[in-house]
Design an enzyme around this catalytic site. Structure first.
Site, PDB file in Angstrom:
ATOM      1  N   HIS A 156       0.842  -1.209   0.000  1.00 28.41           N
ATOM      2  CA  HIS A 156       0.000   0.000   0.000  1.00 28.41           C
ATOM      3  C   HIS A 156       0.870   1.248   0.000  1.00 28.41           C
ATOM      4  CE1 HIS A 156       0.307   0.876   4.420  1.00 28.41           C
ATOM      5  NE2 HIS A 156       0.267  -0.433   4.581  1.00 28.41           N
TER       6      HIS A 156
ATOM      7  N   ASP B 196       6.227   0.660   6.819  1.00 25.86           N
ATOM      8  CA  ASP B 196       4.789   0.467   6.641  1.00 25.86           C
ATOM      9  C   ASP B 196       4.243   1.557   5.720  1.00 25.86           C
ATOM     10  OD1 ASP B 196       2.202  -0.436   6.919  1.00 25.86           O
ATOM     11  OD2 ASP B 196       1.877   0.525   8.855  1.00 25.86           O
TER      12      ASP B 196
ATOM     13  N   GLU C  94      -4.868   2.061   2.534  1.00 25.01           N
ATOM     14  CA  GLU C  94      -5.013   0.823   3.309  1.00 25.01           C
ATOM     15  C   GLU C  94      -5.239   1.132   4.777  1.00 25.01           C
ATOM     16  OE1 GLU C  94      -3.376  -2.378   5.966  1.00 25.01           O
ATOM     17  OE2 GLU C  94      -2.689  -0.319   5.693  1.00 25.01           O
ATOM     18  N   GLU C  95      -4.539   2.155   5.271  1.00 21.55           N
ATOM     19  CA  GLU C  95      -4.501   2.401   6.717  1.00 21.55           C
ATOM     20  C   GLU C  95      -5.866   2.734   7.311  1.00 21.55           C
ATOM     21  OE1 GLU C  95      -2.164   1.614   8.475  1.00 21.55           O
ATOM     22  OE2 GLU C  95      -0.245   1.888   7.452  1.00 21.55           O
TER      23      GLU C  95
ATOM     24  N   ASP D   6       3.416  -6.509   3.207  1.00 21.71           N
ATOM     25  CA  ASP D   6       2.958  -5.464   4.136  1.00 21.71           C
ATOM     26  C   ASP D   6       3.221  -5.870   5.583  1.00 21.71           C
ATOM     27  OD1 ASP D   6       1.800  -3.265   5.318  1.00 21.71           O
ATOM     28  OD2 ASP D   6      -0.264  -3.899   4.990  1.00 21.71           O
TER      29      ASP D   6
ATOM     30  N   HIS E 225       3.388   2.637  12.799  1.00 23.68           N
ATOM     31  CA  HIS E 225       2.512   3.782  13.062  1.00 23.68           C
ATOM     32  C   HIS E 225       3.126   4.812  14.010  1.00 23.68           C
ATOM     33  CE1 HIS E 225      -1.364   1.312  11.926  1.00 23.68           C
ATOM     34  NE2 HIS E 225      -0.424   1.291  10.984  1.00 23.68           N
TER      35      HIS E 225
END
Length: 466
Positions: free
Chosen positions: A284, A296, A330-331, A358, A429
């Site tokens: 992503h 990520d 995606e998140e 991912d 994140h």
């Protein structure tokens, strides 16, 4: 020159050219499939391409939260990068969604001791009142404890959930822990809370909170939601151990934004025979806004782009097309993946299989498949060629990567190339998700594995299916 000498020269010359022609024939003889794939695997293993792609993305774009100007810049970057790598076809497909805008965020313990604590608002949290919220804090060790508590157990209070996430190579500690992030605001509101602050869903000990999506439920009051850094969660837990009343000030100004249209970015290396049939790989393109999205999922983007490039440069391309999809948003709920599945559902039979990268930038240590029994011969070939990379075949019960879930649910077969995620949730994140955490040699090993998987799947004698 006598006749004998002349005949000798003619004989020698003819033999010389015959030998040269035979040698040329030997060198131009097509390689076997195994030889081709082994050669491409070894080329990938010694390539710096994936790291160069990732360096470009994190330097020229950086953080790229869905719906922001950086999102648009990432789409532009993706199209230009795929074209510059020589992909045969490059295009975009629109993805529309609601947005969320992060603004100022602040928290402090005001009594019995005074400490400013590091927090981050969770995705799509409503704001606090402009002046903030100051209230007593009530402690629950888990979301299960919260949901099982009496109806008014948090009335007028800020809920604190302190459950720690456990560290595992395969990341299995994430599922049980992330419930607090996903559903904490709903459960807290049911108990009368005015806000919820959770221990970050991560395994690090840095004073850097982890963001991520949370959800509200229709008919349940919406309360502000945030995550605090793990050291601050430890601090708060120690204060509660002293059996004192704890008060906190919380201020979050983040809020919902307008609708926005981003793009899934798609590139193809065309197959040599069955051009409409494709093997889908990708990652992503979006990230959260705190770091630069290196692990990520910039790593997954770079790994799969590099793998397709190496296959595309081969003189003996596989029978089927390699499609790289850089999924949008995606998140915030697999939004690009759902749009892709909706758009391509009538072309499902030509999506023969797929795998998504991912889970960071650690080495791949195992792979699994989810294919029909009569496809296991090609899986066996993959296992043999991945073994020198330190990768073992596990079983035929693979689940899909996040962005392949919608296609998997429609019936597409999938593979899972499993990365070592021991340290993944130290960075996930957070503001610490930056390029310096990525080892080029690990990316190269990932690329080599994806080359083996994608080439053999695309070159299979029969279509891979479930």
């Amino acid at each position: 020159m006598n006749k004998t000498s002349f005949l000798f020269i003619i004989f020698f010359t003819l033999n010389f050219f015959a030998v040269v022609a035979e040698g040329a024939s030997e060198t131009s003889k097509p390689q076997s499939e195994t030889e081709v794939v082994a050669s491409l695997r070894d080329k990938a293993l010694n390539s710096h391409l994936a790291f160069d792609i990732l360096e470009s993305l994190t330097t020229e774009v950086g953080a790229r939260m869905a719906g922001t100007p950086q999102d648009a810049l990432a789409v532009k970057w993706g199209v230009e990068k795929l074209k510059s790598l020589g992909f045969d076809k490059v295009w975009t497909e629109p993805v529309t969604f609601d947005t969320w805008i992060r603004k100022e965020e602040y928290a402090a313990i005001v009594s019995p001791y005074q400490h400013e604590i590091k927090i981050t608002a969770l995705g799509f949290s409503v704001p606090t009142p402009e002046q903030g919220i100051e209230a007593e804090v009530v402690h629950f060790k888990s979301i299960e404890d919260l949901s099982q508590s009496p109806k008014d157990s948090a009335k007028g209070k800020i809920v604190f959930i302190s459950r720690k996430m456990e560290r595992f190579r395969d990341g299995k500690g994430y599922g049980p822990a992330v419930k607090a992030r996903s559903n904490g605001a709903v459960e807290a509101a049911k108990k009368g809370a005015v806000a919820v602050v959770i221990r970050s869903i991560g395994t690090d000990s840095h004073r850097l909170p982890h963001t991520g999506m949370m959800r509200y439920k229709e008919g349940v009051n919406k309360v502000p939601a945030a995550a605090m850094s793990n050291p601050d969660a430890d601090l708060l837990t120690r204060i509660f151990a002293r059996k004192k009343t704890v008060k906190m000030k919380l201020q979050i100004n983040s809020h919902a934004g307008p609708k926005y249209t981003s793009q899934n970015v798609i590139g193809e290396m065309t197959g040599s025979e069955f051009t409409n049939e494709k093997v889908v790989i990708g990652g992503h393109l979006d990230s959260w806004d705190l770091g630069t999205g290196a692990v990520d999922d910039g790593a997954g983007v770079a790994i799969t782009m590099a793998a397709a490039k190496i296959i595309g440069d081969s003189k003996q391309r596989p029978k089927r097309t390699i499609r790289v999809v850089l999924w949008a948003n995606e998140e915030q709920g697999l939004v690009g993946a759902k749009a892709y599945a909706k758009r391509h559902k009538d072309d499902l039979e030509n999506h023969i299989t797929g795998a998504e990268s991912d889970f960071g930038a650690g080495k791949i240590y195992a792979f699994a498949s989810r294919v029909a029994e009569d496809n296991l011969a090609v899986v066996k070939k993959m296992a043999k060629l991945m073994k020198p990379l330190g990768i073992e075949y596990v079983d035929n019960e693979a689940g899909p990567g996040p962005d392949l879930i919608p296609m998997y649910e429609l019936g597409m077969s999938v593979f899972s190339l499993r990365q070592d995620g021991t340290d993944y949730f130290d960075l996930h994140h957070t503001a610490d998700d930056t390029l310096d955490k990525v080892k080029p040699e690990n990316l190269a090993q990932n690329v080599a594995a994806y080359v083996v998987f994608a080439y053999l799947a695309a070159n299979s004698e029969q279509k891979i299916s479930r």
